[in-house]
Design an enzyme around this catalytic site. Structure first.
Site, PDB file in Angstrom:
ATOM      1  N   CYS A 151     -97.294 -65.725 -29.856  1.00  0.00           N
ATOM      2  CA  CYS A 151     -97.438 -64.294 -29.562  1.00  0.00           C
ATOM      3  C   CYS A 151     -96.074 -63.712 -29.277  1.00  0.00           C
ATOM      4  CB  CYS A 151     -98.350 -64.094 -28.364  1.00  0.00           C
ATOM      5  SG  CYS A 151    -100.009 -64.610 -28.705  1.00  0.00           S
ATOM      6  N   GLY A 153     -67.620 -75.490 -39.778  1.00  0.00           N
ATOM      7  CA  GLY A 153     -68.014 -74.133 -40.157  1.00  0.00           C
ATOM      8  C   GLY A 153     -68.280 -73.927 -41.629  1.00  0.00           C
ATOM      9  N   ARG A 174     -73.051 -78.523 -40.032  1.00  0.00           N
ATOM     10  CA  ARG A 174     -74.055 -78.020 -40.964  1.00  0.00           C
ATOM     11  C   ARG A 174     -73.921 -78.558 -42.394  1.00  0.00           C
ATOM     12  NH1 ARG A 174     -76.334 -73.011 -40.162  1.00  0.00           N
ATOM     13  NH2 ARG A 174     -74.543 -72.498 -38.874  1.00  0.00           N
TER      14      ARG A 174
HETATM   15  C1  PLP Z   1     -70.445 -76.107 -33.871  1.00  0.00           C
HETATM   16  C2  PLP Z   1     -69.078 -76.634 -34.007  1.00  0.00           C
HETATM   17  C3  PLP Z   1     -68.697 -77.301 -35.170  1.00  0.00           C
HETATM   18  C4  PLP Z   1     -69.590 -77.452 -36.381  1.00  0.00           C
HETATM   19  O1  PLP Z   1     -69.911 -76.210 -36.950  1.00  0.00           O
HETATM   20  P1  PLP Z   1     -70.726 -76.208 -38.339  1.00  0.00           P
HETATM   21  O2  PLP Z   1     -70.848 -74.774 -38.653  1.00  0.00           O
HETATM   22  O3  PLP Z   1     -72.027 -76.849 -38.070  1.00  0.00           O
HETATM   23  O4  PLP Z   1     -69.907 -76.971 -39.317  1.00  0.00           O
HETATM   24  C5  PLP Z   1     -67.433 -77.847 -35.223  1.00  0.00           C
HETATM   25  N1  PLP Z   1     -66.560 -77.711 -34.184  1.00  0.00           N
HETATM   26  C6  PLP Z   1     -66.896 -77.057 -33.057  1.00  0.00           C
HETATM   27  C7  PLP Z   1     -65.896 -76.949 -31.978  1.00  0.00           C
HETATM   28  C8  PLP Z   1     -68.165 -76.493 -32.938  1.00  0.00           C
HETATM   29  O5  PLP Z   1     -68.476 -75.833 -31.820  1.00  0.00           O
END
Ligand code: PLP
Length: 392
Positions: free
Chosen positions: A317, A216, A248
């Site tokens: 579109c 995250g 990410r």
């Molecule tokens: C999507 C997800 C991540 C990675 O999230 P990022 O925002 O891309 O770092 C990590 N753990 C779980 C359980 C996820 O669903």
């Protein structure tokens, strides 16, 4: 990435085109390793499942977090040892469980008691299990990206999580607790709040040895060093193993989406109609994301149009078919644009909506460009339809 290189790649491979700098991914891995030398890192494959990226991460010793049978198969194919794979997610259907069992993945994060009931009918030989907790924190992000609130579909409420964890401990399979609170989290202190909550639960679980703080981390600027300063000592004191699951943050800034301006339509607001849109880049339509977009101009004196103000739109579109809103650009027809921070949730969310063809992918590796996925052709759209015909 340098404009001359990008212009050359667009000329060689056409647009839209995704370009990923593998060395930039490697640098993020090193930074994470330096901040958390004793943690285990699991790359969230859904951010970008490109085989080239997974192979690079596998070589760097990073594991994978996989939530579908496709992600698990990709991680294994890229050479990730099964022991370095963590299976998670609210689904975990029989196909995913069967592959995870055959591979004997290192870890599974359980999202519900129902999942454990299914797993324990036929356990993998050595897999250890985490329990995902719904900690009731608001990560202050887009509602689609907030996964740790009390109403979220993810994980178990704290008391239920402890109950399930005790059952796992009794079966000799308990690893620890897991929270993934959302995505695009900017404030490292949120993870300290999450850890506060988890410590209360871990006090009731003497057999737990692991805590997984999820992923995250926001781009471009999440401060992993500050996160480390806030949580490492506490986790060491409890003699726990720390797991992290960034997606990410490892790949977003390493990628761009190159797109050509087809038409510049007068406004106000002006519209730059591009050859890439929501089929290639969904985040603007889905989350209202506003990635940086710039004009790629290899030489200083190249023609620049008058500065305009308006939307950078896709070719379909559909009103939501947009890359950016209310931008100031001097791009003219034929100009190349670079959508930045596009290495994550770009190609992984691309579709064939409107039978649009998904872009090619190129990686830069030690400064050298390499095509790693072809642009789709119309034949790719009906390949599986043809294969389903009875005469086949
Ligand atoms: C999507 C997800 C991540 C990675 O999230 P990022 O925002 O891309 O770092 C990590 N753990 C779980 C359980 C996820 O669903």
């Amino acid at each position: 990435m340098n404009d001359e290189v990008l212009a050359r790649l667009a000329a060689t491979y056409g647009t839209p085109l995704y370009v990923y700098d593998l060395d930039a991914v490697g640098q993020r891995v090193e930074r994470l390793r330096k901040a958390f030398p004793e943690a285990r890192h699991y790359y969230a494959v859904k951010a970008n499942p490109s085989g080239a990226i997974l192979e690079r991460l596998a070589r760097a010793g990073v594991g994978a977090e996989a939530i579908t049978v496709g992600e698990l198969a990709r991680a294994l194919r890229a050479g990730m040892p099964a022991g370095d794979i963590l299976v998670g997610g609210p689904g975990q259907d029989e196909d995913l469980r069967a592959l995870a069992r055959a591979a004997d993945v290192g870890r599974v994060s359980l999202d519900s008691a129902g999942q454990w009931a299914a797993w324990k009918r036929d356990l993998p030989p050595t897999t250890r299990f985490l329990v995902r907790v719904r900690p009731d924190v608001d990560p202050n992000t887009h509602p689609h990206l907030a996964t740790g609130t009390a109403e979220a579909k993810f994980g178990l409420a704290p008391d239920d999580a402890v109950e399930l964890a005790r059952e796992l401990a009794a079966a000799g399979r308990l690893d620890g607790l897991h929270v993934h609170a959302g995505s695009m989290i900017g404030d490292p202190a949120l993870y300290e709040t999450i850890l506060d909550g988890l410590e209360g639960l871990l006090d009731r679980l003497p057999d737990a040895t692991t805590v997984d703080l999820g992923g995250g981390f926001a781009v471009p600027e999440f401060d992993v060093e500050r996160l480390a300063a806030g949580v490492r000592a506490r986790i060491r004191e409890r003699r726990l193993t720390l797991l992290l699951e960034p997606g990410r943050w490892l790949v977003a800034d390493a990628g761009v989406l190159l797109t050509r301006v087809l038409w510049r339509k007068p406004g106000p607001p002006e519209h730059w109609i591009c050859d890439a849109g929501m089929a290639h880049w969904l985040r603007t339509a889905l989350y209202g994301a506003e990635p940086p977009i710039r004009v790629v101009r290899p030489n200083e004196d190249a023609f620049a149009g008058p500065l305009g103000r308006g939307d950078v739109d896709g070719p379909l579109c559909e009103n939501a078919d947009r890359l950016g809103r209310d931008r100031r650009l001097d791009a003219v027809e034929g100009d190349l644009l670079a959508v930045e921070q596009a290495g994550a949730y770009g190609m992984s969310m691309a579709s064939n909506y409107a039978s649009d063809l998904r872009p090619a992918e190129v990686v830069l590796d030690g400064g050298r460009a390499r095509l790693v996925r072809l642009r789709e052709s119309p034949e790719d759209l009906w390949r599986l339809e043809d294969a389903a015909r009875p005469e086949n």
